[in-house]
Design an enzyme around this catalytic site. Sequence first.
Site, PDB file in Angstrom:
ATOM      1  CE1 TYR A  35       5.197   1.845   5.524  1.00  0.00           C
ATOM      2  CE2 TYR A  35       5.502   3.290   3.973  1.00  0.00           C
ATOM      3  CZ  TYR A  35       5.705   2.276   4.629  1.00  0.00           C
ATOM      4  OH  TYR A  35       6.516   1.455   3.764  1.00  0.00           O
ATOM      5  CG  ASP A  83       4.091  -0.997   8.159  1.00  0.00           C
ATOM      6  OD1 ASP A  83       4.782  -1.266   9.096  1.00  0.00           O
ATOM      7  OD2 ASP A  83       4.546  -1.280   6.929  1.00  0.00           O
ATOM      8  CG  ASN A  85       8.079  -0.268   9.197  1.00  0.00           C
ATOM      9  OD1 ASN A  85       8.255  -1.638   8.648  1.00  0.00           O
ATOM     10  ND2 ASN A  85       7.646   0.534   8.494  1.00  0.00           N
TER      11      ASN A  85
END
Length: 171
Positions: A35, A83, A85
Amino acid sequence: MGAPTDVQIGNPAFADEQKRLISATVGGMRVVCAYFPNGQAVGSDKYDYKLRWIDALIEWLGPQIAAAAQPGNPSNRFALLGDFNIAPTAEDVHDPVAWEGQVLCSAPERERFQRLVASGLVDSFRQFTQRERSFSWWDYRQLGFRRNAGLRIDHILVDTATAARLTACLI
């Protein structure tokens, strides 16, 4: 498939209380689920943290990815997923002009994504023809999902041998 082995929580190359990743070897494949930090805004302390975090990830994963690339070593397959980002290209953004240079779409973030790929990984989603405007995240505050005003910031990167065995990758 057997029980996971070599379980690692966090990146030993980056002191971080947040423990933003977990990895293990499962069925002969090293799986790293991450993440990535959001970064908040380009130029902020959180953005600097994000870039340092990714740099440390690339450093730590380098030997693992190289091991997966060794010919004749099918038990060393590798996948990095989660994820990120990061929307790696304009194609991954509903409005590339509005997002240009913003967090999630900035040149330093995209360069780091490309460094991960260049280390021996393949963007599994881009191995296949995809429908236009395929996104994995939408801003709920702006009814982004209903308008399909999203970004592709969630990714599965795999070693080249695993990429050759893929049959599909969809959102």
